[in-house]
Design an enzyme around this catalytic site. Structure first.
Site, mmCIF file in Angstrom:
data_model
loop_
_atom_site.group_PDB
_atom_site.id
_atom_site.type_symbol
_atom_site.label_atom_id
_atom_site.label_comp_id
_atom_site.label_asym_id
_atom_site.label_seq_id
_atom_site.Cartn_x
_atom_site.Cartn_y
_atom_site.Cartn_z
ATOM 1 N N ARG A 231 -2.288 24.162 -65.800
ATOM 2 C CA ARG A 231 -2.313 22.411 -65.033
ATOM 3 C C ARG A 231 -2.086 22.681 -63.227
ATOM 4 O O ARG A 231 -2.072 23.605 -63.029
ATOM 5 C CB ARG A 231 -0.307 22.160 -65.250
ATOM 6 C CG ARG A 231 0.371 21.541 -66.536
ATOM 7 C CD ARG A 231 -0.680 19.848 -66.510
ATOM 8 N NE ARG A 231 -0.413 19.750 -67.754
ATOM 9 C CZ ARG A 231 -0.607 19.941 -68.756
ATOM 10 N NH1 ARG A 231 -1.967 20.306 -69.205
ATOM 11 N NH2 ARG A 231 -0.306 18.890 -70.031
ATOM 12 N N GLU A 260 -5.116 15.247 -60.542
ATOM 13 C CA GLU A 260 -6.254 14.192 -61.406
ATOM 14 C C GLU A 260 -6.519 12.486 -61.700
ATOM 15 O O GLU A 260 -5.470 12.134 -61.007
ATOM 16 C CB GLU A 260 -6.670 14.363 -63.077
ATOM 17 C CG GLU A 260 -7.017 16.753 -62.574
ATOM 18 C CD GLU A 260 -6.058 17.534 -63.899
ATOM 19 O OE1 GLU A 260 -5.600 16.156 -65.224
ATOM 20 O OE2 GLU A 260 -5.785 19.107 -64.018
ATOM 21 N N HIS A 278 -10.983 18.342 -66.567
ATOM 22 C CA HIS A 278 -9.470 19.023 -67.723
ATOM 23 C C HIS A 278 -10.703 18.460 -69.342
ATOM 24 O O HIS A 278 -9.799 17.866 -70.073
ATOM 25 C CB HIS A 278 -8.797 17.772 -67.571
ATOM 26 C CG HIS A 278 -6.791 17.822 -67.530
ATOM 27 N ND1 HIS A 278 -5.659 18.107 -67.481
ATOM 28 C CD2 HIS A 278 -6.662 18.463 -69.462
ATOM 29 C CE1 HIS A 278 -5.357 18.151 -68.008
ATOM 30 N NE2 HIS A 278 -5.133 18.614 -68.905
HETATM 31 P P1 NAP Z 1 3.731 28.458 -74.686
HETATM 32 O O1 NAP Z 1 2.684 28.653 -75.945
HETATM 33 O O2 NAP Z 1 4.681 27.802 -74.479
HETATM 34 O O3 NAP Z 1 3.172 29.642 -73.542
HETATM 35 C C1 NAP Z 1 3.518 29.374 -72.120
HETATM 36 C C2 NAP Z 1 3.431 30.827 -71.820
HETATM 37 O O4 NAP Z 1 3.424 30.422 -70.402
HETATM 38 C C3 NAP Z 1 4.432 31.957 -72.146
HETATM 39 O O5 NAP Z 1 4.063 32.712 -72.058
HETATM 40 C C4 NAP Z 1 5.473 31.328 -71.062
HETATM 41 O O6 NAP Z 1 6.384 32.939 -71.066
HETATM 42 C C5 NAP Z 1 4.526 31.523 -69.762
HETATM 43 N N1 NAP Z 1 5.655 31.001 -68.601
HETATM 44 C C6 NAP Z 1 5.872 29.512 -68.819
HETATM 45 N N2 NAP Z 1 6.772 29.980 -67.305
HETATM 46 C C7 NAP Z 1 6.399 30.776 -66.340
HETATM 47 C C8 NAP Z 1 6.884 31.126 -64.794
HETATM 48 N N3 NAP Z 1 7.556 30.708 -64.470
HETATM 49 N N4 NAP Z 1 5.911 32.709 -64.645
HETATM 50 C C9 NAP Z 1 5.329 33.265 -65.512
HETATM 51 N N5 NAP Z 1 4.344 33.092 -67.570
HETATM 52 C C10 NAP Z 1 5.745 31.588 -67.756
HETATM 53 O O7 NAP Z 1 2.399 26.355 -74.360
HETATM 54 P P2 NAP Z 1 0.877 27.123 -75.169
HETATM 55 O O8 NAP Z 1 0.757 26.252 -75.763
HETATM 56 O O9 NAP Z 1 0.558 28.147 -74.962
HETATM 57 O O10 NAP Z 1 0.051 25.861 -73.705
HETATM 58 C C11 NAP Z 1 0.336 26.892 -72.265
HETATM 59 C C12 NAP Z 1 0.055 25.333 -71.661
HETATM 60 O O11 NAP Z 1 -1.376 25.342 -71.319
HETATM 61 C C13 NAP Z 1 0.968 24.004 -71.940
HETATM 62 O O12 NAP Z 1 2.142 24.363 -70.981
HETATM 63 C C14 NAP Z 1 -0.490 22.958 -70.592
HETATM 64 O O13 NAP Z 1 0.498 22.909 -69.757
HETATM 65 C C15 NAP Z 1 -1.758 23.782 -71.091
HETATM 66 N N6 NAP Z 1 -3.188 23.076 -71.255
HETATM 67 C C16 NAP Z 1 -3.580 23.110 -70.787
HETATM 68 C C17 NAP Z 1 -4.840 22.486 -71.679
HETATM 69 C C18 NAP Z 1 -5.978 21.746 -70.959
HETATM 70 O O14 NAP Z 1 -6.557 20.920 -71.437
HETATM 71 N N7 NAP Z 1 -7.071 22.013 -69.240
HETATM 72 C C19 NAP Z 1 -4.890 22.062 -72.714
HETATM 73 C C20 NAP Z 1 -3.528 22.408 -73.610
HETATM 74 C C21 NAP Z 1 -2.769 23.308 -72.731
HETATM 75 P P3 NAP Z 1 7.337 33.327 -72.107
HETATM 76 O O15 NAP Z 1 6.689 33.359 -73.154
HETATM 77 O O16 NAP Z 1 8.093 34.422 -71.465
HETATM 78 O O17 NAP Z 1 8.336 32.208 -72.184
HETATM 79 C C1 8YV Z 2 -5.031 17.244 -72.940
HETATM 80 C C2 8YV Z 2 -3.492 18.727 -71.935
HETATM 81 O O1 8YV Z 2 -6.314 16.870 -72.364
HETATM 82 O O2 8YV Z 2 -2.473 19.591 -74.253
HETATM 83 C C3 8YV Z 2 -1.819 19.654 -73.230
HETATM 84 O O3 8YV Z 2 -1.697 19.913 -72.802
HETATM 85 O O4 8YV Z 2 -3.363 19.308 -70.999
HETATM 86 C C4 8YV Z 2 -4.885 18.123 -72.943
HETATM 87 O O5 8YV Z 2 -4.719 19.288 -74.136
HETATM 88 C C5 8YV Z 2 -4.341 15.997 -72.630
HETATM 89 O O6 8YV Z 2 -2.855 15.871 -73.172
HETATM 90 C C6 8YV Z 2 -4.955 14.227 -73.374
HETATM 91 O O7 8YV Z 2 -4.616 13.358 -72.293
#
Ligand code: NAP
Ligand code: 8YV
Length: 320
Positions: A231, A260, A278
């Site tokens: 994010r 964004e 994104h």
């Molecule tokens: P997840 O499985 O919950 O993994 C999140 C990780 O972040 C965990 O390892 C957690 O640590 C760590 N974390 C949380 N707070 C932290 C902190 N303060 N310092 C260091 N590490 C920390 O989530 P995920 O499915 O991998 O998704 C992660 C994130 O990716 C989403 O929440 C979203 O914001 C982002 N995302 C972006 C897109 C995009 O389109 N760019 C798409 C999908 C997701 P612990 O394991 O120790 O709790």
């Molecule tokens: C998407 C995301 O772009 O899963 C998330 O957290 O940021 C992305 O997969 C979004 O949710 C679609 O608007």
């Protein structure tokens, strides 16, 4: 019989919209576009459809006495006031897992794009600069040190891919992972100091705001690259721009931004930066899977069935 009413709080993806419209009357952003009409509509709203970027505030939830779910099309739900939702007894659901591969793929694509100068190379060829070349040298990716900030679903999938590139993998997270062979660093700063590529994959929100700050970027150093697929809020964007301008870091690959869809002009003008809108989960296959899951959660909630993928905070409520 009329269809139950659902409020879409943002422009939602057509796959999700179509699925919802089969069963529900979908009101597109009425709370913002027609507040007067919303006053009469609000008590009828049974479900809220949101995206990962959506803001679902306490104020909005307070106006929805009959809402039975906030179903987020996305894994991140940092814009949803989950504390308020819990207080009002409204479950929040999201779409974990189905997008993990795509986000990890894009993270690796950004590593390769910045390291190997892909985005500079394409116009270099098209503009006929090759005969007067060569293009500047890139940074070898295979064997480089990869630091992952957040070793969750996406972080682990990135590590899995990076292993195929023979990268030395380190990570930081809130807790060390006993089942992981990767090297743990207690802070993002410590990790950055030992990384060539620092990839950010944490959730957004207050707990991670500006986790990547000037100090972390200084530790990454003049040969280091920052990749952000998490994010925009996780990175101090002003500090990042300063670090890129003054050569404190070598470059960046960014899929997410602080405001964004607006991207600072400074970033747009930097050749050492690769920018994407994104789009880490934006493939046809994954967006369909996200729509199916977000719809399944909406339907389960409105039919009184068990939710498919409630957020962890709601899972705690169910356990208690
Ligand atoms: P997840 O499985 O919950 O993994 C999140 C990780 O972040 C965990 O390892 C957690 O640590 C760590 N974390 C949380 N707070 C932290 C902190 N303060 N310092 C260091 N590490 C920390 O989530 P995920 O499915 O991998 O998704 C992660 C994130 O990716 C989403 O929440 C979203 O914001 C982002 N995302 C972006 C897109 C995009 O389109 N760019 C798409 C999908 C997701 P612990 O394991 O120790 O709790
Ligand atoms: C998407 C995301 O772009 O899963 C998330 O957290 O940021 C992305 O997969 C979004 O949710 C679609 O608007």
């Amino acid at each position: 019989m009329s269809k139950p009413d659902v409020l879409a709080v943002a422009r939602i993806h057509p796959f999700y919209q179509k699925a919802l419209e089969r069963l529900y009357e979908v009101h597109d952003r009425t709370h913002e576009l027609d507040p007067t009409a919303f006053l009469a509509l609000a008590p009828r709203i049974r479900g809220v459809a949101a995206t990962g970027e959506s803001v679902v505030s306490r104020g909005l939830l307070a106006q929805l006495p009959n809402a039975q779910v906030v179903s987020v099309f996305g894994v991140g739900y940092d814009g949803v006031d989950v504390t308020a939702a819990l207080e009002y007894g409204i479950p929040v659901t999201h779409t974990p897992g189905v997008l993990t591969d795509d986000v990890a793929d894009l993270a690796l694509a950004l590593v390769l794009a910045v390291g190997r100068r892909l985005v500079e190379a394409d116009p270099f060829v098209r503009a006929g600069q090759w005969p007067a070349g060569p293009i500047a040298l890139g940074r070898k990716v295979s064997g480089a040190r990869l630091g992952i900030v957040g070793l969750g679903r996406i972080g682990k999938a990135i590590a899995h891919r990076a292993q195929a590139f023979g990268m030395a993998i380190g990570y930081t997270a809130r807790t060390e992972k006993a089942d992981s062979a990767y090297r743990f660093f207690p802070t993002a700063r410590d990790l950055a100091a030992e990384s060539d590529f620092l990839v950010v994959t944490t959730p957004g929100g207050a707990g991670t705001r500006h986790l990547i700050n000037a100090e972390v970027l200084a530790a990454l150093g003049p040969k280091g690259y920052l990749i952000n697929v998490a994010r925009g809020s996780v990175v101090d964007e002003h500090a990042l721009i300063e670090a890129l301008k003054s050569g404190i870091i070598a470059g960046a690959g960014l899929d997410v931004f602080a405001h964004e869809p607006h991207v600072p002009q400074d970033l747009c003008e930097m050749p050492q930066v690769v920018l994407t809108p994104h789009m880490a989960s934006a493939t046809t296959q994954t967006r369909q899977a996200m729509a199916d899951l977000a719809f399944a959660n909406m339907r389960a909630a409105l039919e009184g069935q068990p939710l498919r993928t409630p957020v962890p905070e709601w899972q705690q409520v169910l356990k208690a």
